[in-house]
Design a protein around this motif. Structure first.
Motif, PDB file in Angstrom:
ATOM      1  N   VAL A  30       0.840  -1.205   0.000  1.00 59.70           N
ATOM      2  CA  VAL A  30       0.000   0.000   0.000  1.00 59.70           C
ATOM      3  C   VAL A  30       0.873   1.253   0.000  1.00 59.70           C
ATOM      4  N   LEU A  31       1.883   1.268   0.855  1.00 54.91           N
ATOM      5  CA  LEU A  31       2.773   2.426   0.943  1.00 54.91           C
ATOM      6  C   LEU A  31       3.512   2.666  -0.369  1.00 54.91           C
ATOM      7  N   ASP A  32       3.967   1.581  -1.004  1.00 60.16           N
ATOM      8  CA  ASP A  32       4.700   1.705  -2.259  1.00 60.16           C
ATOM      9  C   ASP A  32       3.864   2.352  -3.358  1.00 60.16           C
ATOM     10  N   HIS A  33       2.550   2.206  -3.252  1.00 60.80           N
ATOM     11  CA  HIS A  33       1.674   2.725  -4.304  1.00 60.80           C
ATOM     12  C   HIS A  33       0.936   4.003  -3.897  1.00 60.80           C
ATOM     13  N   HIS A  34       1.283   4.542  -2.715  1.00 65.84           N
ATOM     14  CA  HIS A  34       0.631   5.774  -2.253  1.00 65.84           C
ATOM     15  C   HIS A  34       1.679   6.678  -1.595  1.00 65.84           C
ATOM     16  N   VAL A  35       2.341   7.463  -2.427  1.00 63.09           N
ATOM     17  CA  VAL A  35       3.423   8.331  -1.958  1.00 63.09           C
ATOM     18  C   VAL A  35       2.930   9.324  -0.912  1.00 63.09           C
ATOM     19  N   GLN A  36       1.727   9.857  -1.099  1.00 64.08           N
ATOM     20  CA  GLN A  36       1.208  10.843  -0.148  1.00 64.08           C
ATOM     21  C   GLN A  36       1.000  10.230   1.237  1.00 64.08           C
ATOM     22  N   LEU A  37       0.665   8.966   1.283  1.00 62.84           N
ATOM     23  CA  LEU A  37       0.506   8.273   2.560  1.00 62.84           C
ATOM     24  C   LEU A  37       1.862   8.151   3.253  1.00 62.84           C
ATOM     25  N   GLU A  38       2.893   7.808   2.479  1.00 60.69           N
ATOM     26  CA  GLU A  38       4.244   7.741   3.041  1.00 60.69           C
ATOM     27  C   GLU A  38       4.647   9.098   3.619  1.00 60.69           C
ATOM     28  N   ARG A  39       4.341  10.155   2.887  1.00 61.49           N
ATOM     29  CA  ARG A  39       4.697  11.498   3.354  1.00 61.49           C
ATOM     30  C   ARG A  39       3.936  11.861   4.630  1.00 61.49           C
ATOM     31  N   ALA A  40       2.687  11.440   4.696  1.00 59.69           N
ATOM     32  CA  ALA A  40       1.879  11.754   5.882  1.00 59.69           C
ATOM     33  C   ALA A  40       2.443  11.077   7.122  1.00 59.69           C
ATOM     34  N   LEU A  41       3.007   9.885   6.942  1.00 59.14           N
ATOM     35  CA  LEU A  41       3.528   9.119   8.079  1.00 59.14           C
ATOM     36  C   LEU A  41       4.960   9.504   8.456  1.00 59.14           C
ATOM     37  N   THR A  42       5.648  10.242   7.572  1.00 57.58           N
ATOM     38  CA  THR A  42       7.052  10.579   7.841  1.00 57.58           C
ATOM     39  C   THR A  42       7.294  12.082   7.980  1.00 57.58           C
ATOM     40  N   ASP A  43       6.247  12.880   7.844  1.00 60.83           N
ATOM     41  CA  ASP A  43       6.379  14.335   7.939  1.00 60.83           C
ATOM     42  C   ASP A  43       6.797  14.724   9.363  1.00 60.83           C
ATOM     43  N   PRO A  44       8.024  15.267   9.543  1.00 62.83           N
ATOM     44  CA  PRO A  44       8.497  15.590  10.894  1.00 62.83           C
ATOM     45  C   PRO A  44       7.719  16.719  11.569  1.00 62.83           C
ATOM     46  N   SER A  45       7.014  17.510  10.770  1.00 59.26           N
ATOM     47  CA  SER A  45       6.260  18.624  11.356  1.00 59.26           C
ATOM     48  C   SER A  45       4.858  18.194  11.799  1.00 59.26           C
ATOM     49  N   ARG A  46       4.493  16.963  11.492  1.00 55.24           N
ATOM     50  CA  ARG A  46       3.152  16.484  11.821  1.00 55.24           C
ATOM     51  C   ARG A  46       3.157  15.794  13.180  1.00 55.24           C
ATOM     52  N   PRO A  47       2.242  16.127  14.080  1.00 55.54           N
ATOM     53  CA  PRO A  47       2.189  15.477  15.400  1.00 55.54           C
ATOM     54  C   PRO A  47       2.009  13.963  15.276  1.00 55.54           C
ATOM     55  N   VAL A  48       2.636  13.258  16.180  1.00 56.54           N
ATOM     56  CA  VAL A  48       2.541  11.795  16.166  1.00 56.54           C
ATOM     57  C   VAL A  48       1.091  11.348  16.291  1.00 56.54           C
ATOM     58  N   GLU A  49       0.292  12.103  17.054  1.00 56.99           N
ATOM     59  CA  GLU A  49      -1.127  11.757  17.223  1.00 56.99           C
ATOM     60  C   GLU A  49      -1.853  11.732  15.882  1.00 56.99           C
ATOM     61  N   ASP A  50      -1.523  12.689  15.014  1.00 58.11           N
ATOM     62  CA  ASP A  50      -2.134  12.720  13.680  1.00 58.11           C
ATOM     63  C   ASP A  50      -1.720  11.500  12.861  1.00 58.11           C
ATOM     64  N   LYS A  51      -0.457  11.114  12.996  1.00 52.84           N
ATOM     65  CA  LYS A  51       0.049   9.960  12.252  1.00 52.84           C
ATOM     66  C   LYS A  51      -0.629   8.673  12.729  1.00 52.84           C
ATOM     67  N   VAL A  52      -0.842   8.572  14.025  1.00 50.19           N
ATOM     68  CA  VAL A  52      -1.525   7.406  14.587  1.00 50.19           C
ATOM     69  C   VAL A  52      -2.957   7.327  14.057  1.00 50.19           C
ATOM     70  N   ALA A  53      -3.596   8.496  13.930  1.00 53.18           N
ATOM     71  CA  ALA A  53      -4.959   8.528  13.382  1.00 53.18           C
ATOM     72  C   ALA A  53      -4.965   8.029  11.941  1.00 53.18           C
ATOM     73  N   VAL A  54      -3.932   8.420  11.179  1.00 56.29           N
ATOM     74  CA  VAL A  54      -3.804   7.950   9.791  1.00 56.29           C
ATOM     75  C   VAL A  54      -3.609   6.443   9.775  1.00 56.29           C
ATOM     76  N   LEU A  55      -2.781   5.949  10.681  1.00 58.91           N
ATOM     77  CA  LEU A  55      -2.523   4.509  10.752  1.00 58.91           C
ATOM     78  C   LEU A  55      -3.785   3.718  11.079  1.00 58.91           C
ATOM     79  N   LYS A  56      -4.572   4.232  12.025  1.00 64.26           N
ATOM     80  CA  LYS A  56      -5.814   3.540  12.398  1.00 64.26           C
ATOM     81  C   LYS A  56      -6.768   3.458  11.214  1.00 64.26           C
ATOM     82  N   GLU A  57      -6.778   4.510  10.409  1.00 64.31           N
ATOM     83  CA  GLU A  57      -7.637   4.497   9.224  1.00 64.31           C
ATOM     84  C   GLU A  57      -7.111   3.519   8.187  1.00 64.31           C
ATOM     85  N   LEU A  58      -5.764   3.458   8.087  1.00 67.08           N
ATOM     86  CA  LEU A  58      -5.137   2.547   7.125  1.00 67.08           C
ATOM     87  C   LEU A  58      -5.286   1.094   7.535  1.00 67.08           C
ATOM     88  N   ILE A  59      -4.966   0.800   8.805  1.00 68.18           N
ATOM     89  CA  ILE A  59      -4.913  -0.582   9.274  1.00 68.18           C
ATOM     90  C   ILE A  59      -6.265  -1.103   9.735  1.00 68.18           C
TER      91      ILE A  59
END
Length: 275
Positions: free
Chosen positions: A41-70
């Motif tokens: 999934v990550l290999d085919h969705h660059v924006q998702l990779e960026r959302a999970l690795t953006d250093p300026s984005r709070p970890v809480e936001d990344k966890v929310a993205v993960l819950k939606e993904l997983i």
């Protein structure tokens, strides 16, 4: 090549979570499959990779993205691994997918450990590599991403036939063709062989001959290559009647081919060149 930040993130995360992942026992099979799916999934969705690795984005936001993904059906260990990775610093966004794949392979190795099949899987991977060495057209098709993934998997099954390979071997072989990740098929299989060898603390030496090696030959080869490499080795004997005679020895990416068929091919090329 991964940047320094990504190499550190990958290694520290895997080292810190290895005991927990190993402790999941046979659940590691499920976790490994989930991680391979996430890698794809990550290999085919660059924006998702960026959302999970953006250093300026709070970890809480990344966890929310993960819950939606997983979703809520994933194994808790899968979620813990992804949360840990999302909280680390990466040199490039796409490197997080590499780390997820690494965890997936680790999970498969721990499952093999739990079921007592680690050595069997490592031998079968070497047999697969050996069998495909003389099938360049098949190898090309196995990593041809212009063909549907399911078609590549079906080709793999057709090639393997009734080999009776362990399910971990089959899953790893399927992953290599389902999601090539810009690698040639044999390159991925060799990478997996190397990972299993390091996991067992041994190097895999694949010896292909026309007839099975006897015990004395195996002992001699083991002694020679243990001394040469300065660490334990495992001799994987592969029988291929088409080589006629002699040996083809593979150590990592290095192949020494002294088989009769190889010498005949060399002679044929020499005659053509001088004609």
């Amino acid at each position: 090549m991964r940047g320094e930040a990504s190499r550190i993130a990958d290694r520290v995360s895997r080292d810190s979570l290895a005991p927990k992942l190993r402790a999941t026992g046979e659940d590691a099979w499920r976790i490994g499959n989930e991680l391979f799916t996430i890698t794809n999934v990550l290999d085919h969705h660059v924006q998702l990779e960026r959302a999970l690795t953006d250093p300026s984005r709070p970890v809480e936001d990344k966890v929310a993205v993960l819950k939606e993904l997983i979703g809520s059906t994933a194994h808790p260990m899968t979620m813990e691994i992804m949360t840990d990775l999302a909280g680390r610093k990466w040199s490039r966004a796409q490197h997080i997918a590499n780390a997820v794949e690494d965890f997936g392979v680790d999970a498969m190795m721990y499952y093999a450990d739990a079921t007592g099949t680690t050595l069997q899987v490592s031998i079968e991977l070497a047999e697969l590599h050996s069998a495909l060495l003389n099938l360049p057209v098949v190898r090309s098709k196995l990593h041809d991403e212009s063909a549907p993934a399911q078609a590549r998997i079906q080709l793999l099954h057709n090639v393997l036939g009734n080999t009776g390979f362990n399910k971990v071997t089959m899953r790893l072989a399927e992953h290599a063709t389902c999601n090539p990740r810009n690698r040639r098929y044999l390159e991925t299989i060799q990478w997996l062989i190397n990972k299993f060898s390091r996991h067992m603390g041994e190097s895999m030496i694949t010896v292909t001959t026309a007839a099975p090696l006897n015990i004395e030959q195996i002992k001699k080869l083991t002694a020679v290559y243990t001394a040469k490499l300065n660490h334990p080795v495992h001799i994987n004997s592969v029988v291929d009647p088409t080589v006629i005679g002699g040996m083809r020895i593979q150590v990592g990416d290095e192949v020494t081919d002294n088989t009769v068929i190889a010498q005949l091919q060399k002679l044929h090329r020499s005659v053509q060149a001088s004609a």
